[in-house]
Design an enzyme around this catalytic site. Structure first.
Site, short mmCIF file in Angstrom:
data_model
loop_
_atom_site.label_atom_id
_atom_site.label_comp_id
_atom_site.label_asym_id
_atom_site.label_seq_id
_atom_site.Cartn_x
_atom_site.Cartn_y
_atom_site.Cartn_z
N LYS A 143 0.81 -1.23 0.00
CA LYS A 143 0.00 0.00 0.00
C LYS A 143 0.84 1.28 0.00
O LYS A 143 0.41 2.29 -0.54
CB LYS A 143 -0.95 0.01 1.20
CG LYS A 143 -2.13 -0.92 1.03
CD LYS A 143 -3.08 -0.77 2.20
CE LYS A 143 -4.32 -1.60 1.98
NZ LYS A 143 -5.33 -1.38 3.02
N ASP A 202 -10.08 3.35 2.08
CA ASP A 202 -10.26 2.70 3.39
C ASP A 202 -10.91 3.65 4.41
O ASP A 202 -11.86 3.26 5.10
CB ASP A 202 -8.90 2.24 3.95
CG ASP A 202 -8.36 1.02 3.22
OD1 ASP A 202 -9.17 0.22 2.71
OD2 ASP A 202 -7.13 0.87 3.15
#
Ligand code: ATR
Length: 303
Positions: A71, A107
């Site tokens: 990520k 997210d």
């Protein structure tokens, strides 16, 4: 599934990847909306990440999700970042658009959307205690500050990481939110918990049956809303919240909402949330990787 020469391809880069529920979620959504898309898992070892990202353009993929451990590492290989991804310092969604690779982070927004849409909880002006200071915690805290919570306490096993996250939030967030780092092990000695409106477990504790809870269930007070980002099983704290009839949500909702936001970025269509939830509930018995190293080796062997 009718794959043809016109089928558009999206997928997920991770290592390991076999446990991911994203293929299930997205393929169910494409099927429900009768869209000619397919979502594939890609097991990408860290040294291969750069070439894999170049492959998005070479193979004309529409986009990808990004999971552990890529990520943050993926950022230098992208052309642009959304403001959220840039603030959070991590990307979970890439869109291949007009020849460019644009990184997003859904997210934090997925957490907020699930909290308001499924939990009916508006974080504005609330006092929040978040446990953890890793990737999930970072995405959630930036979104909470943006939503103007009044106080945000970040408690982590490693105090230094909580301190670093607070420092990053203070530098980047243009909000008057009160921010404080704490040491997880010392929480119960404080008088903080009775004042908290929203308690979030953003540690990975609870993913495995043998995990102790990050905090004693004794502290689940009826005045608070409990959100546990663990999505593969009902943690001890989730069970305690249900027993005590405290309002709560589990990580499946964050998973579904972050996926829905990625889906929207790639397709410009609203994701079928109910279908995605149903498919997770019906098929989401997770084959989560075990903690031992042998599972990782098995994963490699499978390839
Ligand atoms: P994720 O992407 O799921 O957030 P991560 O970035 O590895 O995963 O972060 C894991 C979080 O869980 C961290 O806050 C970690 O605490 P440390 O910073 O001290 O490592 C927390 N965590 C993991 N195992 C833990 C344990 N046994 N006790 C307490 N906290 C734990």
């Amino acid at each position: 599934m009718n794959i043809s020469g016109k089928t558009k391809v999206v997928g997920i880069f991770g290592y390991p990847i076999a446990h991911s529920l994203s293929p299930l979620l997205h393929n169910a959504a494409f099927e429900k909306l009768k869209m000619d898309f397919v979502y594939l898992p890609f097991l990408i070892k860290p040294p291969e990440l750069k070439r894999a990202v170049q492959g998005i353009k070479a193979l004309n993929l529409i986009g990808i999700n990004v999971t552990v451990p890529h990520k943050q590492a993926i950022i230098p290989f992208l052309d642009e970042l959304s403001p959220e991804a840039s603030l959070i310092g991590a990307v979970n969604t890439v869109h291949h658009c007009q020849g460019k690779l644009i990184g997003y982070n859904t997210d934090g927004a997925g957490f907020i959307e699930s909290l308001s849409q499924e939990g009916g909880f508006d974080p504005r002006g609330k006092r929040v205690l978040l446990l953890g200071a890793g990737g999930a915690a970072s995405a959630i805290t930036f979104s909470l500050v943006e939503k103007k919570v009044s106080e945000l306490f970040i408690a982590n096993r490693t105090f230094k990481k909580a301190q670093e996250l607070v420092d990053r939030l203070k530098k980047t967030a243009s909000s008057s939110c009160y921010l404080a780092p704490l040491k997880l092990g010392e929480l119960s000695g404080t008088n903080l918990l009775p004042k908290i409106d929203l308690l979030i477990n953003a540690t990975s504790l609870g993913m495995f049956p043998e995990d102790p809870p990050p905090l004693s269930p004794h502290w689940l007070l009826s005045s608070l809303f409990y959100y546990d980002v663990v999505y593969n099983r009902r943690t001890q704290l989730l069970k305690a919240a249900a027993d005590k009839q405290i309002r709560y949500l589990d990580g499946q909702e964050m998973l579904i909402h972050q996926a829905a936001l990625s889906f929207n970025i790639w397709t410009n269509q609203k994701a079928p949330l109910r279908k995605m939830r149903r498919v997770i509930q019906e098929n989401g018995k997770l084959k989560f990787p075990k903690r031992s190293r042998t599972t990782k080796r098995k994963d490699e062997l499978k390839c």
